[in-house]
Design a protein around this motif. Structure first.
Motif, short mmCIF file in Angstrom:
data_model
loop_
_atom_site.label_atom_id
_atom_site.label_comp_id
_atom_site.label_asym_id
_atom_site.label_seq_id
_atom_site.Cartn_x
_atom_site.Cartn_y
_atom_site.Cartn_z
N HIS A 26 40.45 34.68 0.59
CA HIS A 26 40.14 36.02 1.11
C HIS A 26 38.82 36.00 1.87
O HIS A 26 38.73 36.50 2.99
CB HIS A 26 40.08 37.01 -0.06
CG HIS A 26 40.25 38.44 0.32
ND1 HIS A 26 40.27 39.46 -0.58
CD2 HIS A 26 40.42 39.03 1.54
CE1 HIS A 26 40.46 40.61 0.07
NE2 HIS A 26 40.53 40.37 1.35
N HIS A 81 35.69 44.49 4.82
CA HIS A 81 35.43 43.38 3.90
C HIS A 81 33.95 43.23 3.56
O HIS A 81 33.61 42.79 2.48
CB HIS A 81 36.02 42.08 4.46
CG HIS A 81 37.51 42.05 4.39
ND1 HIS A 81 38.30 42.59 5.38
CD2 HIS A 81 38.37 41.61 3.42
CE1 HIS A 81 39.58 42.46 5.03
NE2 HIS A 81 39.66 41.87 3.85
N TRP A 130 44.11 50.33 2.94
CA TRP A 130 42.95 50.48 2.05
C TRP A 130 42.90 51.89 1.49
O TRP A 130 43.38 52.84 2.12
CB TRP A 130 41.65 50.28 2.85
CG TRP A 130 41.41 48.89 3.31
CD1 TRP A 130 42.07 48.23 4.32
CD2 TRP A 130 40.42 47.97 2.83
NE1 TRP A 130 41.55 46.97 4.48
CE2 TRP A 130 40.54 46.79 3.58
CE3 TRP A 130 39.45 48.05 1.82
CZ2 TRP A 130 39.72 45.67 3.36
CZ3 TRP A 130 38.63 46.94 1.61
CH2 TRP A 130 38.77 45.77 2.36
N ASP A 164 40.86 46.89 -1.15
CA ASP A 164 41.74 46.20 -0.22
C ASP A 164 43.13 46.12 -0.86
O ASP A 164 43.29 45.54 -1.93
CB ASP A 164 41.18 44.79 0.01
CG ASP A 164 41.90 44.03 1.11
OD1 ASP A 164 43.05 44.40 1.45
OD2 ASP A 164 41.31 43.05 1.62
N HIS A 168 47.21 39.88 0.54
CA HIS A 168 46.33 38.71 0.42
C HIS A 168 45.20 38.94 -0.60
O HIS A 168 44.58 38.00 -1.06
CB HIS A 168 45.77 38.27 1.78
CG HIS A 168 44.80 39.22 2.42
ND1 HIS A 168 44.89 39.61 3.75
CD2 HIS A 168 43.70 39.86 1.94
CE1 HIS A 168 43.89 40.43 4.03
NE2 HIS A 168 43.16 40.60 2.96
MN MN3 Z 1 41.45 41.62 2.88
#
Ligand code: MN3
Length: 207
Positions: A26, A81, A130, A164, A168
């Motif tokens: 990630h 992120h 998100w 998130d 992934h």
């Molecule tokens: Mn992500």
């Protein structure tokens, strides 16, 4: 060029809630991928990096029309992120403190009620996206969902905390059990950090 925000803990530090492999891929591949792609697009048009990223996304109409989608996607990926990796920690500061505690209590009634609403909102995200706690221009706290890598900044909202919900972020450990990942997020969120982000956001002028 925009810069990577260092990870303040090891890849395995959030276990058992987020595993080492997920954190490695990630952070190293997905997050840095958004950053490298963004810088490479901006270098291709000799951008001067004059604005912080959260300002750049509000001026997207200044960029060539054919690049706007990719710029917004990757800039959002970086901003989202930056928040996600900073707000998590193994330190167990999992209860709101200080200003963010007062704000959560006054906007949502109680932490338990806030948590319930946040989890419920996250459970409604379909596809990749998100859930964010945001500060509005009226200085209220709200919970919103966004799609793909859309950042709340484009709506004049300042993200305070975000989860998130792309596969992934959890699939290696949780597979289809996304609700477990969402619940466990509350075991690794660091409200000391969230409180600092909130206090900083209060001082900023929103778009
Ligand atoms: Mn992500």
């Amino acid at each position: 060029m925009y810069k990577v925000v260092d990870l303040a803990y090891n890849y395995n530090a959030l276990e058992p809630y987020i595993d080492e492999r997920t954190m490695y891929f990630h952070y190293e591949k997905h997050y840095k991928g958004y950053l490298n792609k963004l810088n490479s697009i901006l270098n291709s048009i000799n951008y001067d990096y004059k604005d912080p990223l959260e300002v750049l996304v509000t001026k997207i109409d200044e960029f060539p029309i054919e690049l706007r989608g990719d710029i917004l996607f990757n800039a959002g990926g970086v901003l989202n992120h930056d928040l996600y990796f900073s707000e998590l920690s193994p330190k167990k500061n999992t209860m709101p403190v200080d200003e963010i505690k007062k704000a959560i209590d006054s906007n949502f009634g109680s932490f338990e009620n806030f948590k319930k609403k946040f989890i419920e909102s996250a459970s409604h995200v379909v596809g990749s996206g998100w859930t964010f706690l945001v500060l509005t221009p009226a200085k209220k706290l709200e919970i919103i969902n966004t799609s793909n890598q859309e950042t709340p900044y484009i709506y004049g909202l300042i993200p305070i905390m975000g989860i998130d919900l792309w596969e992934h972020a959890y699939y290696l450990l949780y597979q289809n059990r996304r609700n477990e990942y969402i619940d466990n997020f509350f075991n690794i969120i660091d409200f000391n950090v969230v409180n600092e982000i909130y206090k900083k956001a209060l001082k900023e002028k929103t778009a």
